[in-house]
Enzyme design. Structure first.
Site, mmCIF file in Angstrom:
data_model
loop_
_atom_site.group_PDB
_atom_site.id
_atom_site.type_symbol
_atom_site.label_atom_id
_atom_site.label_comp_id
_atom_site.label_asym_id
_atom_site.label_seq_id
_atom_site.Cartn_x
_atom_site.Cartn_y
_atom_site.Cartn_z
ATOM 1 N N LYS A 1 6.670 -1.189 7.251
ATOM 2 C CA LYS A 1 5.791 0.140 6.788
ATOM 3 C C LYS A 1 7.059 1.161 7.064
ATOM 4 C CE LYS A 1 1.960 2.189 8.711
ATOM 5 N NZ LYS A 1 0.374 2.213 9.485
ATOM 6 N N ASP B 1 -8.984 5.994 14.823
ATOM 7 C CA ASP B 1 -9.381 6.100 13.161
ATOM 8 C C ASP B 1 -10.002 4.746 12.922
ATOM 9 O OD1 ASP B 1 -9.682 7.274 10.736
ATOM 10 O OD2 ASP B 1 -7.676 6.704 10.269
ATOM 11 N N ASP C 1 -3.273 -0.131 11.565
ATOM 12 C CA ASP C 1 -2.909 1.082 11.712
ATOM 13 C C ASP C 1 -3.413 1.725 12.940
ATOM 14 O OD1 ASP C 1 -2.147 1.088 8.895
ATOM 15 O OD2 ASP C 1 -3.994 1.679 8.232
ATOM 16 N N ASN D 1 -9.692 0.115 8.293
ATOM 17 C CA ASN D 1 -8.572 -0.059 9.182
ATOM 18 C C ASN D 1 -8.855 -1.508 9.948
ATOM 19 O OD1 ASN D 1 -7.009 1.910 8.680
ATOM 20 N ND2 ASN D 1 -7.950 3.455 10.084
ATOM 21 N N SER E 1 0.966 -1.279 0.093
ATOM 22 C CA SER E 1 -0.105 0.079 0.135
ATOM 23 C C SER E 1 0.932 1.307 0.051
ATOM 24 C CB SER E 1 -1.026 0.133 1.160
ATOM 25 O OG SER E 1 -0.219 0.247 2.461
ATOM 26 N N THR E 2 0.436 2.452 -0.615
ATOM 27 C CA THR E 2 1.008 3.519 -0.677
ATOM 28 C C THR E 2 0.155 4.631 -0.142
ATOM 29 O OG1 THR E 2 0.508 3.905 -2.797
ATOM 30 C CG2 THR E 2 2.651 3.018 -2.573
ATOM 31 N N GLY E 3 0.442 5.425 0.571
ATOM 32 C CA GLY E 3 -0.296 6.530 1.360
ATOM 33 C C GLY E 3 0.435 8.019 1.730
#
Length: 291
Positions: free
Chosen positions: A108, A219, A238, A224, A88-90
């Site tokens: 990560k 969150d 997360d 999540n 994943s990218t964020g």
């Protein structure tokens, strides 16, 4: 909750009791910073190999010299043996698939120049573990990485299914890979839920256990939470932004979590409300956010 053990929840009597671990988290220079400054030949060769790999051809904001050094240190220490592609990218971080010590891991990497730097500070300020934290972006991101490691450990000790935390170095976190040969585990919002009632009961029990351990996810939503096909379990992910119940905004964060979770399961056809979920999460134990 009678079905808890069947669906992978640790029995309350068997879970370790987390202490009042408001430990100070050190954000001073690490071995990775020293390696980056030294830049010996072996490290430079490692850095070039990573830069040449297709899966790591990303912007400099993710891979500065000290980040390469952190990866190098984790490889030297045996936590990572080979890197795979991105999971994943964020805006905050990229997550990569990797091979660790005889098992798959997720790596990560938090961006030092995170675009939501100020939002990170909002979650850190008021947390007694980070009193006196400096205002530099590097300090905040390094603290955030260590915070996620600490939160994962506390959640795991409380009997909540989360990715097992393995190691951290600077802005890099190594943890258990949740997924299959076909790729990362799908988020709750990406799968068909055959038994929404059971899934909801597991989710609310996770929230209660986190709360009893002094943590609020902050969150939490269907984005999540992932479904581990191999074990048939829901896994919370997360936890970097998770705060202690002593955080000045903890109640607001908890109410938002309850609102998000109740809203999702209402759309799955269940008759649930955020008020009922909030009451379940905060009782029968005393409500620490009201102290």
């Amino acid at each position: 909750m009678g079905q808890g053990t069947e669906f992978g929840l640790v029995d309350v009597d068997e879970a370790e009791t987390p202490g009042d671990e408001w430990e100070e988290i050190d954000v001073s220079d690490t071995e990775a910073d020293r390696i980056a400054r030294k830049r010996d030949r072996e490290f430079e060769q490692f850095e070039e190999r990573i830069k040449d790999a297709d899966q790591f051809k990303v912007e400099q904001s993710v891979f500065d010299d000290a980040t390469f050094a952190a990866l190098y240190k984790l490889v030297q220490d045996g936590y990572v043996e080979a890197f795979g592609g991105p999971l994943s990218t964020g805006k905050e971080a990229n997550v990569y698939h990797a091979l660790g010590d005889d098992r798959e891991v997720a790596v990560k990497i938090y961006r030092i120049n995170a675009s939501n730097f100020r939002q990170m500070r909002d979650y850190l300020e008021g947390d007694p573990r980070f009193e006196g934290l400096g205002g530099q972006k590097k300090d905040v991101v390094l603290a955030w990485t260590k915070k996620e490691l600490a939160n994962l450990r506390r959640a795991q000790a409380a009997g909540v299914r989360v990715p097992e935390p393995i190691a951290t170095e600077r802005n890099v976190l190594v943890m258990e890979y949740i997924g299959t040969e076909d790729g990362r585990a799908k988020r709750l919002g990406e799968v068909h839920i055959e038994n929404p009632q059971t899934a909801y009961e597991v989710m609310r029990e996770y929230m209660r256990r986190l709360y009893s351990a002094g943590l609020i996810h902050g969150d939490l939503s269907e984005y999540n939470v992932v479904f581990d096909e191999a074990e048939g379990q829901l896994v919370l992910i997360d936890l970097g932004q998770a705060v202690t119940v002593h955080h000045p905004n903890s109640r607001d964060f908890l109410e938002r979590d309850c609102r998000n979770v109740a809203s999702f399961f209402s759309r799955q056809g269940l008759d649930v409300t955020e008020d009922d979920l909030l009451e379940f999460v905060t009782s029968p134990e005393p409500d620490p956010s009201r102290d």
